[in-house]
Design a protein around this motif. Structure first.
Motif, PDB file in Angstrom:
ATOM      1  N   VAL A 181      79.823 -53.784 -20.282  1.00  0.00           N
ATOM      2  CA  VAL A 181      80.400 -54.491 -21.431  1.00  0.00           C
ATOM      3  C   VAL A 181      81.370 -53.588 -22.169  1.00  0.00           C
ATOM      4  N   GLU A 182      80.994 -52.325 -22.294  1.00  0.00           N
ATOM      5  CA  GLU A 182      81.879 -51.355 -22.954  1.00  0.00           C
ATOM      6  C   GLU A 182      83.205 -51.244 -22.208  1.00  0.00           C
TER       7      GLU A 182
ATOM      8  N   ASN B  22      83.815 -61.452 -32.847  1.00  0.00           N
ATOM      9  CA  ASN B  22      84.612 -60.402 -33.491  1.00  0.00           C
ATOM     10  C   ASN B  22      85.927 -60.960 -34.018  1.00  0.00           C
ATOM     11  N   GLU B  23      86.578 -61.758 -33.165  1.00  0.00           N
ATOM     12  CA  GLU B  23      87.860 -62.356 -33.537  1.00  0.00           C
ATOM     13  C   GLU B  23      87.717 -63.253 -34.767  1.00  0.00           C
TER      14      GLU B  23
ATOM     15  N   ARG C  94      93.777 -56.997 -19.167  1.00  0.00           N
ATOM     16  CA  ARG C  94      92.564 -56.390 -19.730  1.00  0.00           C
ATOM     17  C   ARG C  94      92.464 -54.939 -19.263  1.00  0.00           C
TER      18      ARG C  94
ATOM     19  N   THR D 136      80.451 -60.221 -23.074  1.00  0.00           N
ATOM     20  CA  THR D 136      81.785 -59.811 -23.517  1.00  0.00           C
ATOM     21  C   THR D 136      82.518 -60.961 -24.199  1.00  0.00           C
TER      22      THR D 136
ATOM     23  N   TYR E  25      76.179 -56.444 -29.851  1.00  0.00           N
ATOM     24  CA  TYR E  25      75.620 -57.004 -28.615  1.00  0.00           C
ATOM     25  C   TYR E  25      74.518 -56.098 -28.096  1.00  0.00           C
TER      26      TYR E  25
ATOM     27  N   GLU F 134      83.419 -60.815 -28.159  1.00  0.00           N
ATOM     28  CA  GLU F 134      84.828 -60.752 -28.565  1.00  0.00           C
ATOM     29  C   GLU F 134      85.218 -61.980 -29.395  1.00  0.00           C
TER      30      GLU F 134
ATOM     31  N   PHE G  60      90.191 -65.182 -21.879  1.00  0.00           N
ATOM     32  CA  PHE G  60      88.866 -64.904 -21.316  1.00  0.00           C
ATOM     33  C   PHE G  60      88.708 -65.403 -19.878  1.00  0.00           C
TER      34      PHE G  60
ATOM     35  N   THR H 260      79.749 -60.390 -18.378  1.00  0.00           N
ATOM     36  CA  THR H 260      80.961 -61.133 -18.753  1.00  0.00           C
ATOM     37  C   THR H 260      80.658 -62.152 -19.842  1.00  0.00           C
TER      38      THR H 260
ATOM     39  N   THR I 224      85.397 -54.404 -22.852  1.00  0.00           N
ATOM     40  CA  THR I 224      85.854 -54.636 -24.231  1.00  0.00           C
ATOM     41  C   THR I 224      86.764 -53.541 -24.771  1.00  0.00           C
ATOM     42  N   THR I 225      86.894 -52.427 -24.061  1.00  0.00           N
ATOM     43  CA  THR I 225      87.665 -51.312 -24.608  1.00  0.00           C
ATOM     44  C   THR I 225      89.169 -51.540 -24.506  1.00  0.00           C
TER      45      THR I 225
END
Length: 781
Positions: free
Chosen positions: A298-299, A107-108, A255, A100, A115, A104, A220, A97, A302-303
């Motif tokens: 994590v995948e 990325n934002e 999510r 993630t 990662y 994210e 989050f 977590t 985040t998907t």
């Protein structure tokens, strides 16, 4: 008497009724909930209000964390310069977590970011030199650790000297020497002034995200809740608000990956609470890191692809099932080692295996500690591997890290804390490890019989339990470390409707009876106690939590039992005229008053049960405790009473099997005795093997009485018995029949059997309990 598993501890803080009333009124709570607050130290209106309030003001300024400004400045410059950034995570629920959130967030912000979640078996925990070297070779400019790094001196120092900056975000124990990182963001950094020291790894990552985004990133909070609950950090202060908000967000289903995971867990559509996270969601995320690659978790988180999320969630669920099976299989082997005579005699355990999956050894060690109460290390390796690797778990009374740290050179790798360690050790050093651990237990005077304390929040009457009380108690949540679910001692008038439930009848359901209401109660894994509750239903007290249960659109209060006591000795009436193998299947001490009965049923007795054949002449010399079963009926009620007065069983079951029923047969009359005597006087020799039926028919007397009179005449030397032949002795000495031992014994047997075999069940139980109570009353006097 059934003793409690735990030592029930009432609140240390004095419960002031005036304070309770003031808090109840000011906070609009029941007095039960207010009592819990006072007992836990929230004993003023201001303290209670502060604890209960839920608003964003509880979140502390992220820039109060050590090096936060340095971390933000370096990350922002890396984003502007399009430098390569790697988020270096960890493989548990807190780690994935954390990864993630950091990934994210970057990325934002438009960062060039990737990662990496280390492999438990290839990379180990925390910074790994080989991986760091590979990142440097691939041109990574900035690494951000999450949920690890504070103890990674060597690889971090290597990275810095080779041109890669490292920002450490962590919450684990601070070592004496800190790494030479660009920034270390840690809530307990020496000399810093952050108001709350018990953030989890994901909590620290969330703080960095808040600082970078210049706002609280509410999207989050679901991840913060999972990592915080999963890592067992304190659920007080800002963690309380973060988790509460995160649970609410998770229930809203924003999510995609979490929705898929909740669906495979059977929780879709449920209002998510901390128990669902702690016992269902977090274990699945942890399982991937234990026996697979946690990058998959994590995948999932985040998907945005629902099909992909469903596929990953199903795989994670299957991995968790695999994890549970591995734990069960290894535990079955491990517990057999733990129960060997050599290990049974020890205060600690070092269990070794070949080919056991190392990702679950910590769980197995925890289960062994729960079962045995002994600090335990579980190690495994391949057949050809010279080193064993594994985990240890301890009890509160023994600091496992300190116990093993005194010989640090014994290990290839070693680390941990009070309750848990991880280590790698050469197979040749295992015996030394066993001795070291056992010596530490001896030096600390480890007492395996010491009962674990259980903090109780107060005593309740059954009539105090209501849905309103339960709703008010829920306002004190979310529950977890430093804010446990309230436990109450409940003393009902009696328990009723007790029955075993579950497919294997292993659980117990009953009702607690008050003056005005009855409350449904569940005790998991306590099905074997059913006869005890039925035997003494008005002597039961329980400790448990209060819940609401909805069935067929009707919601009622329910008690979930944590522990119970029976403060009277249960006497379980199972009187029988037939002995079978089923009667000897339960673990107990089986008591025999006759050698012949013991020899008859000896083949029924399992190797792990205890049996006692009492000496009829010295019945009072055997003291028995635990669960005791009286198999056959004693001969003398007075001797039995004296013996019973000295016993201290936890529970007593009676079969009172009797092969020859003296009570029903009675004593022969004077006329019958004279008739038999005259018959033998007129028939000097009788062969009982061939003539007994004819004699019975001729004399019109029951065979059992005839055999008894022959035994009496033999003891009085009226007749002689040799190889089944009865010979009359001419001119015998005159004696009264009552002078024969067999005659006196039969009189005792009749009196005893009348009392023990033919009294009503309630009368028998009460009488036995009175005899058992005599010893304790004597001590008190």
């Amino acid at each position: 008497m059934l003793k409690s598993k735990y030592s029930w501890q009432m609140p240390k803080n004095k419960i002031d009724s005036e304070k309770v009333t003031a808090i109840a009124q000011a906070c609009e709570l029941s007095e039960v909930a207010a009592t819990v607050l006072v007992g836990r130290g929230y004993d003023t209106v201001d303290k209670a209000t502060q604890f209960l309030k839920m608003d964003p003001e509880m979140i502390h300024d992220p820039f109060l964390l050590h090096d936060m400004q340095k971390a933000v400045d370096r990350i922002q410059s890396a984003i502007v310069a399009d430098e390569k950034i790697v988020v270096y995570g960890d493989y548990d629920a807190d780690g994935v977590t954390s990864t993630t959130i950091m990934f994210e967030t970057l990325n934002e912000l438009g960062a060039n970011v990737d990662y990496f979640v280390p492999d438990r078996f290839k990379d180990g925990y925390g910074p790994n030199m080989a991986e760091y070297q590979e990142f440097i070779d691939n041109g990574v400019n900035l690494m951000i650790t999450v949920d690890n790094g504070v103890a990674g001196n060597e690889p971090i120092n290597y990275a810095v000297t080779h041109g890669m900056d490292v920002i450490v975000t962590d919450h684990h124990e601070m070592p004496d020497e800190l790494p030479n990182a660009t920034a270390i963001v840690h809530p307990r950094y020496p000399g810093s002034h952050y108001p709350f020291s018990d953030l989890s790894g994901v909590g620290v990552a969330f703080k960095v995200a808040s600082a970078l985004l210049d706002e609280v990133p509410e999207e989050f909070l679901d991840l913060v809740a999972i990592g915080t609950i999963g890592d067992l950090v304190s659920l007080t202060d800002e963690n309380r608000f973060l988790v509460t908000s995160g649970l609410k967000l998770m229930s809203e289903g924003q999510r995609v990956g979490l929705n898929a995971l909740l669906k495979v867990c059977g929780l879709d559509g449920h209002e998510i609470n901390e128990q669902y996270i702690g016992f269902t969601v977090a274990p699945r995320l942890n399982a991937v890191g234990r026996i697979g690659n946690a990058g998959e978790a994590v995948e999932l988180l985040t998907t945005f692809d629902e099909d992909k999320a469903d596929q990953i969630a199903k795989h994670i669920d299957s991995v968790n099932e695999q994890r549970k099976q591995l734990v069960a299989d290894i535990y079955d082997e491990a517990i057999m080692q733990a129960q060997t005579p050599e290990n049974a005699a020890k205060k600690t355990l070092v269990i070794t295996g070949t080919g056991w999956h190392q990702g679950v050894l910590g769980i197995v060690a925890s289960r062994l500690v729960e079962t045995t109460g002994k600090p335990t290390i579980v190690l495994s390796a391949a057949e050809t591997d010279p080193n064993l690797k594994g985990s240890g778990r301890s009890v509160e009374a023994l600091n496992l890290f300190e116990a093993l740290n005194s010989q640090r050179d014994l290990y290839v790798n070693f680390g941990g804390h009070h309750m848990a360690v991880g280590l790698t050790i050469a197979k040749t050093n295992v015996e030394t490890l066993r001795q070291l651990l056992e010596s530490a237990a001896e030096a600390n005077h480890l007492n395996l019989n010491q009962v674990t304390p259980l903090q109780i929040d107060g005593r309740l009457k059954v009539d105090q339990i209501s849905l309103k009380v339960i709703q008010d108690l829920q306002h004190l949540g979310p529950f977890g470390t430093d804010n446990p679910v309230p436990e109450f001692e409940i003393d009902p008038k009696q328990v009723t409707d007790a029955k075993q439930i579950g497919a294997d009848k292993s659980h117990l359901k009953f009702q607690l009876v008050g003056e005005k209401q009855q409350i449904d109660t569940i005790a998991f894994q306590q099905g074997a106690l059913l006869p005890y509750l039925q035997a003494v239903p008005d002597h039961v007290k329980v400790v448990g939590t209060l819940e609401s249960n909805t069935w067929r659109n009707q919601t009622k209060p329910q008690v979930m039992v944590k522990d119970l006591v029976i403060d009277a000795i249960p006497v379980i009436d199972k009187r029988t005229t037939h002995l079978s193998v089923q009667l000897f299947s339960e673990p107990a001490t089986y008591v025999f008053f006759h050698e012949a009965t013991y020899k008859r049923v000896k083949p029924y007795l399992a190797d792990n049960v205890k049996s006692v054949v009492l000496d009829a002449n010295k019945p009072d010399e055997t003291l028995l405790t635990g669960n005791v079963t009286l198999v056959d009926c004693p001969d003398s009620i007075s001797a039995f009473t004296n013996w019973l007065n000295e016993q201290e069983p936890d529970a007593l079951t009676v079969y009172f099997y009797q092969r020859n029923n003296a009570y029903l047969d009675g004593m022969p009359s004077r006329e019958q005795s004279g008739k038999v005597f005259k018959f033998f006087a007129n028939h000097p020799v009788i062969d009982l093997k061939t003539q007994l039926p004819a004699v019975v028919k001729h004399l019109h007397i029951a065979q059992s009485l005839l055999v008894f009179l022959i035994e009496v005449f033999s003891e009085l030397e009226f007749v002689k018995i040799e190889t089944g032949r009865v010979s009359f002795i001419q001119n015998p000495e005159p004696h009264k029949l009552s002078e024969a031992p067999a005659y006196s014994l039969r009189e005792q047997q009749i009196k005893t059997q009348e009392k023990l075999l033919y009294s009503k069940s309630a009368t028998l139980k009460t009488w036995i309990q009175e005899q058992l109570a005599d010893k304790n009353e004597g001590v008190a006097d």
